[in-house]
Structures are given as structure tokens and as C-alpha cells.
Motif scaffolding. Structure first.
Motif, PDB file in Angstrom:
ATOM      1  N   GLY A 123      30.488 -11.878   2.439  1.00  0.00           N
ATOM      2  CA  GLY A 123      30.633 -12.696   3.350  1.00  0.00           C
ATOM      3  C   GLY A 123      29.155 -12.019   4.018  1.00  0.00           C
ATOM      4  O   GLY A 123      28.177 -11.965   4.282  1.00  0.00           O
ATOM      5  N   ASN A 167      27.475 -21.367   4.371  1.00  0.00           N
ATOM      6  CA  ASN A 167      26.448 -20.232   3.850  1.00  0.00           C
ATOM      7  C   ASN A 167      24.690 -19.662   3.374  1.00  0.00           C
ATOM      8  O   ASN A 167      25.043 -19.953   2.062  1.00  0.00           O
ATOM      9  N   SER A 207      20.916  -4.979   0.147  1.00  0.00           N
ATOM     10  CA  SER A 207      22.180  -5.979  -0.376  1.00  0.00           C
ATOM     11  C   SER A 207      22.185  -7.377  -0.286  1.00  0.00           C
ATOM     12  O   SER A 207      22.644  -6.849   1.009  1.00  0.00           O
ATOM     13  N   GLU A 255      22.959 -20.612 -11.065  1.00  0.00           N
ATOM     14  CA  GLU A 255      23.165 -21.178 -10.403  1.00  0.00           C
ATOM     15  C   GLU A 255      22.767 -22.381 -10.222  1.00  0.00           C
ATOM     16  O   GLU A 255      21.322 -22.509 -10.130  1.00  0.00           O
TER      17      GLU A 255
END
Ligand code: ADP
Ligand code: MG
Lengths: 498, 246
Positions: free
Chosen positions: A467, B20, B42, B57
């Protein structure tokens, strides 16, 4: 099989009886010679109307003395292959209209040529009826109609041939039927059968005599599923590939197929296939059609099993293979499918068991398989025992397979946590090798568990990549991550010091 | 950028997962023979950046060149590209149904079409190189995590890659198993392999890296020699990150 089904299909006995009755009424018109108008044999088979050859039965023979004839002796010959034993006996009855007469007579049964000689002190008069009941004689063990022949002697000493008797339908007695008949005479079996429940569900004679018949159905059911299931595998595989394919049209087609097949009862699918296709003028052998329906049905379930199997392979496996330059099909074929097979074999076996049991639904459209064979005996005998026999025939396949599924699942669970011994261990000293293997597995399992724990711990701190992060969370993470890094650095140093 | 020629050139790389935006205008140059260590908290996009380099990706924007060939061009043969870019994952991702030897042989046989004998010879050589010559016939489940990761490295090396990407290769390992993997990576670097290494092993970065890149929030915050980044960080966020470690 024939013993039970012939009467159903041909109504042989009924026909014979009807014929005899007709002859009874028209025989006086044909008079002039002694006419044999009734020959019957009592059924000697448990629960059904059949007359078994080679098994003791009671044969009834009747003849009417013709106009102007006086009969002083009669010789009745049983058909070739019949037998008369010491147990056999004969009862002689003479009737005038409905009145029973008792003329003095001697009756002799000849074992050698299976014949009966009856002679009368005073000759029989025209219109009198002679009835012989031969107890515990056996008719030849053949399939088909047999007739009794013979001669009669007039008062003047003239010997004439008897006209051929009406036919008796005899069915060939198999070993099972002979055993079954023998069982029926045993006192212990009779005692057992005196309990209604036992007689209706576990009748020994019927168990023995239905086994060979139900076995035929069993072989057919097994054949259907042994051909249908392997055909379902490629169907399921293709559908599974279509489902995970990127092309939308393939996915939709596969989804429609599996949706419709899995969303409707197999019973309905069988009905549509068996009654619908003939309407379209498509005429397929019913066993071939049965196999097609089973394969198409099972293919849809296998598709889901394969798809789930493929998707249960971790994504990392695809990525590792692709990062080595392997193409999509190469990845599928050499990396994913081998891992999938191991995983899907237990579920595939379960699907096989289901399909095997589902062959019973084909009975509804008249495909002769296990269920229908047993049902035909049940409807003849009014006894549930053949269904119990059928259940046993289902179980001899399903129970071992259920065990296999259990063992495979256990082994799969073990392999996932441990693996198997390296190949180079060689054959000799197997015991030692196995013991070592078990140890290794134990060690590896422990190691794996520890690694997993550690991994989870680190991941929870370091790689919680989920998220969008707001500032506070980011800061927290930063600190956590740093803390773990410090731990790791610590451990690093410890490692270096060693 | 370097006299030895460019191995990887990442220009204005961006990557979105839905809304995102995970990578924002990332520019990284890696010269042939260079060892670049990528640090960062992270979720900062390190893995995503690495995975863009061999197109696991698909970049949303920007260009990536490998040995001056644009891989972001749709005409690029992706499988051909990946032959030359070795990747080592955090989770090892060995093929569990194959022995160590077969793991290292598979892609050689199927992708490079090497003969069985040649593939096996090379596989045994690479397994020796990572110190696992005696484990060739073991299945992955019979190997420790550290051993599995070294087999994974051997598997990538057998393809004779021009560059190796390491994504937290030691993060899933017990502390005592980390050393062996780092040693293998260290010697690889010394042999002149071009490497992009995402790691949390600061000591490794200091010892082995030619250059250190610090990423956060999908952008490259700071880059320089290990000395510059560790001892004289320019940016507050870098200081913050390193401060928590030292
Ligand atoms: N396949 C994905 N789908 C959606 N979001 C992803 C995916 N992979 C990574 N992300 C997101 O991208 C961000 C960066 O992830 P990642 O590159 O793994 O960071 P790092 O390796 O630095 O920890 C994270 O916020 C993560 O949630
Ligand atoms: Mg990552």
C-alpha cells in the motif's frame, strides 16, 4: 446373465405357457390320436421364472386319450441329456373331466435312457386325461427349447409315436447357478434366509448367482471410465491453458464450458446427449456416446483441478524460469507442469473415483452397466441382494483408490517439507539409506521451519511492501528496517569473528 | 559514462501500479565491470527497479539500454535479453523437482541449446565455483537456504550473463548462512562481473561496491562512492537512514 435376462427379454416361459393353453382348448378338435397338450417344468432357480438345465426340477406332462383309442401303456422320453436319479419319482394321475380316477398302474423310471414307462391294468378310455409329474429330474443343460417324445401302446398291442410335446424353455445353468441352487438346499442357508432382513439384503444364493452377472456390468463400467477419463485429461488440460491464457476469447470459451458442465447435473447432460442427439438424426453407439459424455463432463472438473494446480505453483517459479531466458511454453512444460502433476494427482484420483461412481447414472438411459445389470436382477427377484453385490463391485475399485489418495497426500505433505534422498546413495544398504533419509528429512524440515520463521520475521520488518505509505508509517518502517539491519550487521560481525 | 562502456543505462524510468507511482524519473548508469549497491528502506522501489531491468516488470515510462540496446523498445526479443541478464531472488526460486545439477542444466539445454554433456560440465564447474560441487545430486529441499541461494547463483552464472542482478539475496537466510553467499558474490565482483546488488548488508556495500545508490520513495536520493555515501552523506534522508544503522 442369460439365465435372468432371457425371460425378461423374450418372455419365453410365458409364451410357452400361452401356447400350451391354446393347445389345451384346440386339442379335442385334433383328436384321433393321443395328444400331448401340456408339458411344463417348475422353475428351479431362486426368485426367477427360469428353468435351469442340469438342475433337478419337476416336469409335468399331460396327454389326452384320442377318440376311438384305448391306451394301455405310455412311454415318455425326456430329451437327450436329461437325467433321472435315485431321488427321482413319478406321480401318475388320471382325470375324467374334473374327476380324478385311480386306475391300477405301474410306473417305472428308467435311469439309463431317462424315460418313464407307465402301464395300466385297464386301458384308458377316450377323453381321459393322463398326467405325469416327474419329480427331481433334470433337463439337459442347454439354452433353448426342449420337447418330450415317446410312444403309447393301444389295447390291441399297436405301438404308436406320441406327437411332440409343447416346448419347455430351458436356460443353461452356470457354475454359479449350480452353486446357488446347492446353497439353497443347505439347512444353514435356509435358516439364514428365514430372517427377513437377511433374506432380502444378503441372500446367499442370490449373492452367488448375481456375481457373474453384475461382474459383466462392472467390467463395462470400468471400461467406460478407463476410456473416458484418459480422454478427459487432454480436454481438461486444454481448457486449463485457455483459462489462464491472456486472450480473452479463449478464457471466455473455457469459462462457458466449465461453467455449464459443472453447473448442471451430469444426469441432465446424459439425458440431453442420449435423447437430444437422436432427434438431430445423429446416431452414435450408446457406449461411445457414454464415453464422450463422461469425458466432456470430467474434463471440466479436471480443468479446474489443473488450473488450481498451475496457479498453486509460486509466482517465483515463473519469474526464475523467465529470467533465465526460457519462453512461456518452455516454462510451462519444464518447470510448472512437473510441479503441478505431483500436486494434482491426489485430486485427479478423487475425480476418477467420482466419475467411476457416476457411470451409474447411465443406467437411466439404458446403457447396460453395473447399476443396470444389478437392477435387472432386483426387478426379477424383488430382492435387494444384487444391489449389495453391486455396492461391493463399486467398492473394490473405490476403496483401494481412496487409500491411494490418502497415501499420496501424506507423501506430498512430507515431500513439501523434506524431499527425498539424493540419487547417488545406491541400492545396497537400503535400510541404512532410508534411515539416513528420514534423518535428513527431519533435519531439513526443522531447518526449513526455522528459515521460514526467520524469513517471516525479517519480511515483517524489512519488506512490508504494501500500500501507499503515509509519512508516519514510512518513518516507523524506516526505524524498523534499520533495527533489523543493525541486527543483521551484528550477526554479520559475529559471523566474521568466527 | 565510463571508459569501459555502458552496461546498463536507465533513463527517466517510471513505473506505476495502478495509481501507485512506484518509480519516478529514475536515472542510473552502470558501467561494464562495475558493482553498484542499491540501498533504501522497504517499499522504496528497489526491487521494482531491478525487475524492470530484465522486464519482469514492464516500465510505464522512460528508456532502458543494456549494452546500448534499447530493451524498452517493443521490438526487443525479451528472451534473448534475459539470457544476458542473470537474476538472483530473495526466495532463491530453485525448481524443487530438479536436483541442484539439473537446476543449473535446464536453461542451458533449453535456451542455449547446449548438449547434455556440455551443460553438465558447465553446471558442475559453476557448482564447484559456489562451493557446492558435492551437492550436485541433492534436491533443493535437502539443501540449506544458503546452499540453495548459491545453487541459484550458479544457475544464473551458467548462462554466462553479462550482468548479474541481486535482489536481497541474503535477506531470507539465517545469519550464519549469509556469509557463504556474500563470499560468492564478493569473489564474483573481484572476477570483474558487472553487478547491481540490492542489499541490507552495509559491510558488503562498503567492501565491494564501486558505487552506492540510495533510493527512497521511488526516486534516487543520492549516489556516490561508498566513502561519499557512508561517511559524507549530503542528504538529510540518507543520513537518517544510515544513522539508524550505525
Ligand atoms: N506487483 C505489484 N503490484 C502492485 N504494487 C506493487 C507490486 N510490486 C510492488 N508494488 C509496490 O511498489 C512499491 C515498491 O515495492 P518494491 O519495489 O518491492 O520495494 P523494495 O524492493 O524497495 O522494498 C511498494 O509500495 C509495493 O507495494
Ligand atoms: Mg524488495
Amino acid at each position: 446373465m442369460a439365465a435372468y435376462l432371457k425371460p425378461v427379454l423374450k418372455h419365453g416361459l410365458v409364451t410357452a405357457l400361452a401356447l400350451s393353453l391354446v393347445l389345451t382348448f384346440i386339442s379335442p378338435l385334433l383328436a384321433g390320436a393321443m395328444s400331448v397338450d401340456v408339458t411344463t417344468a417348475k422353475s428351479n432357480e431362486t426368485g426367477t421364472g427360469s428353468v435351469l438345465g442340469g438342475e433337478p426340477t419337476r416336469v409335468t406332462w399331460e396327454a389326452l386319450v384320442g377318440d376311438g383309442e384305448q391306451v394301455s401303456a405310455v412311454r415318455v422320453e425326456l430329451p437327450e441329456g436329461s437325467s433321472i436319479t435315485d431321488d427321482s419319482s413319478v406321480k401318475v394321475t388320471v382325470l375324467e373331466g374334473t374327476t380324478r380316477l385311480s386306475p391300477e398302474n405301474t410306473a417305472v423310471m428308467n435311469k439309463g435312457d431317462a424315460s418313464v414307462d407307465v402301464s395300466f391294468a385297464a386301458p384308458l378310455q377316450p377323453g381321459q386325461r393322463l398326467r405325469l409329474e416327474m419329480y427331481k429330474v433334470s433337463l439337459p443343460n442347454v439354452n433353448g427349447e426342449v420337447t418330450l417324445s415317446g410312444t403309447y401302446t393301444l389295447a390291441n398291442g399297436q405301438v404308436l409315436d406320441l406327437a411332440p410335446s409343447p416346448a419347455i424353455e430351458v436356460t443353461h445353468a452356470s457354475t454359479a447357478e449350480k452353486i446357488s441352487n446347492w446353497l439353497g438346499e443347505q439347512p444353514a442357508v435356509q435358516a439364514w434366509n428365514s430372517v427377513t432382513f437377511l433374506r432380502l439384503f444378503f441372500q446367499p444364493e442370490l449373492i452367488v448367482s448375481s456375481i457373474p452377472i453384475v461382474a459383466v456390468g462392472w467390467l463395462i463400467s470400468l471400461g467406460l471410465v478407463l476410456v473416458g477419463f484418459p480422454l478427459a485429461i487432454p480436454i481438461g488440460l486444454i481448457a486449463a491453458f485457455m483459462k489462464i491464457a491472456r486472450a480473452r476469447i479463449l478464457h471466455v470459451l473455457a469459462a462457458i464450458y466449465t461453467g455449464v458442465v459443472r453447473g448442471t447435473p451430469l444426469f441432465l447432460q446424459i439425458y440431453i446427449a442420449f435423447f437430444g442427439l437422436p432427434l438431430l438424426g445423429i446416431d452414435i453407439n450408446q457406449y461411445v456416446l457414454a464415453i464422450i459424455v463422461l469425458a466432456v463432463n470430467s474434463g471440466a472438473y479436471l480443468c479446474e483441478i489443473f488450473r488450481a494446480g498451475i496457479q498453486s505453483v509460486p509466482n517465483g517459479q515463473f519469474e526464475a524460469a523467465r529470467s533465465l531466458g526460457m519462453t512461456g511454453p518452455q516454462t510451462m512444460f519444464y518447470v510448472i507442469i512437473p510441479q503441478t502433476i505431483r500436486r494434482v494427482i491426489p485430486t485427479m484420483t478423487s475425480e476418477f473415483i467420482l466419475l467411476y461412481k457416476d457411470t451409474s447414472l447411465l443406467a437411466a438411459v439404458g446403457v447396460m452397466e453395473l447399476m443396470l445389470y444389478s437392477r435387472s436382477i432386483v426387478s426379477l427377484t424383488g430382492n435387494m441382494t444384487p444391489y449389495i453385490v453391486a455396492a461391493c463391485f463399486y467398492l473394490i475399485v473405490t476403496l483401494p483408490l481412496i487409500r491411494v489418495v490418502g497415501n499420496l497426500e501424506k507423501r506430498l505433505a512430507l515431500a513439501d517439507s523434506g524431499g527425498s534422498a539424493p540419487k547417488k546413495k545406491g541400492r545396497k544398504n537400503r535400510r541404512g539409506a532410508f534411515a539416513q533419509m528420514r534423518e535428513e528429512i527431519a533435519v531439513n524440515t526443522e531447518q526449513a521451519a526455522e528459515e521460514l520463521q526467520e524469513q517471516v520475521r525479517i519480511e515483517a520488518h524489512v519488506d512490508d511492501a504494501s500500500g501507499p505509505l503515509d509519512m508516519d508509517e514510512a518513518l516507523d518502517e524506516l526505524q524498523d528496517g534499520a533495527a533489523v539491519d543493525a541486527q543483521i550487521a551484528d550477526a554479520d560481525e559475529r559471523g566474521a569473528q568466527r | 559514462m565510463s571508459e569501459h562502456g555502458s552496461m546498463i543505462s536507465i533513463q527517466h524510468l517510471s513505473k506505476c501500479f495502478g495509481d501507485n507511482e512506484v518509480l519516478k524519473d529514475v536515472n542510473i548508469e552502470v558501467a561494464k565491470g562495475e558493482v553498484v549497491v542499491v540501498l533504501g528502506p522497504s517499499g522504496s522501489g528497489k526491487s521494482t527497479m531491478l525487475r524492470c531491468i530484465n522486464l519482469l516488470e514492464k516500465p510505464t515510462g522512460g528508456h532502458i539500454f543494456i549494452e546500448d540496446k534499447e530493451i524498452t523498445d517493443p521490438k526487443t526479443d525479451v528472451n534473448k535479453l534475459r539470457e544476458h541478464v542473470g537474476m538472483v531472488f530473495q526466495q532463491f526460486n530453485l525448481f524443487p523437482q530438479l536436483t541442484a545439477l539439473k537446476n543449473v542444466m535446464l536453461a542451458q539445454r533449453k535456451v542455449l541449446k547446449r548438449s547434455k554433456e556440455e551443460a553438465e560440465r558447465i553446471a558442475r564447474f559453476e557448482l564447484d565455483r559456489v562451493g557446492l560441487g558435492d551437492r550436485a545430486d541433492y534436491f533443493p529441499a535437502q539443501l540449506s537456504g544458503g546452499q540453495q541461494q548459491r545453487v541459484a547463483i550458479a544457475r544464473a552464472l551458467a548462462m554466462e550473463p553479462h550482468v548479474m542482478l541481486f535482489d536481497e539475496a541474503t535477506s531470507a537466510l539465517d545469519p550464519e548462512l549469509v556469509r557463504g553467499v556474500l563470499d560468492v558474490m564478493h569473489s564474483l565482483a573481484e572476477e570483474g562481473m558487472t553487478m547491481v546488488v540490492v542489499t541490507h548488508e552495509m559491510q558488503f556495500a562498503k567492501d565491494v561496491a564501486d558505487r552506492v545508490i540510495f533510493m527512497e520513495g521511488g526516486v534516487v536520493v543520492e549516489e556516490g562512492t561508498p566513502d561519499e555515501v557512508f561517511n559524507h552523506p549530503k542528504h538529510e534522508r540518507t543520513k537518517n537512514f544510515l544513522g539508524h544503522i550505525q
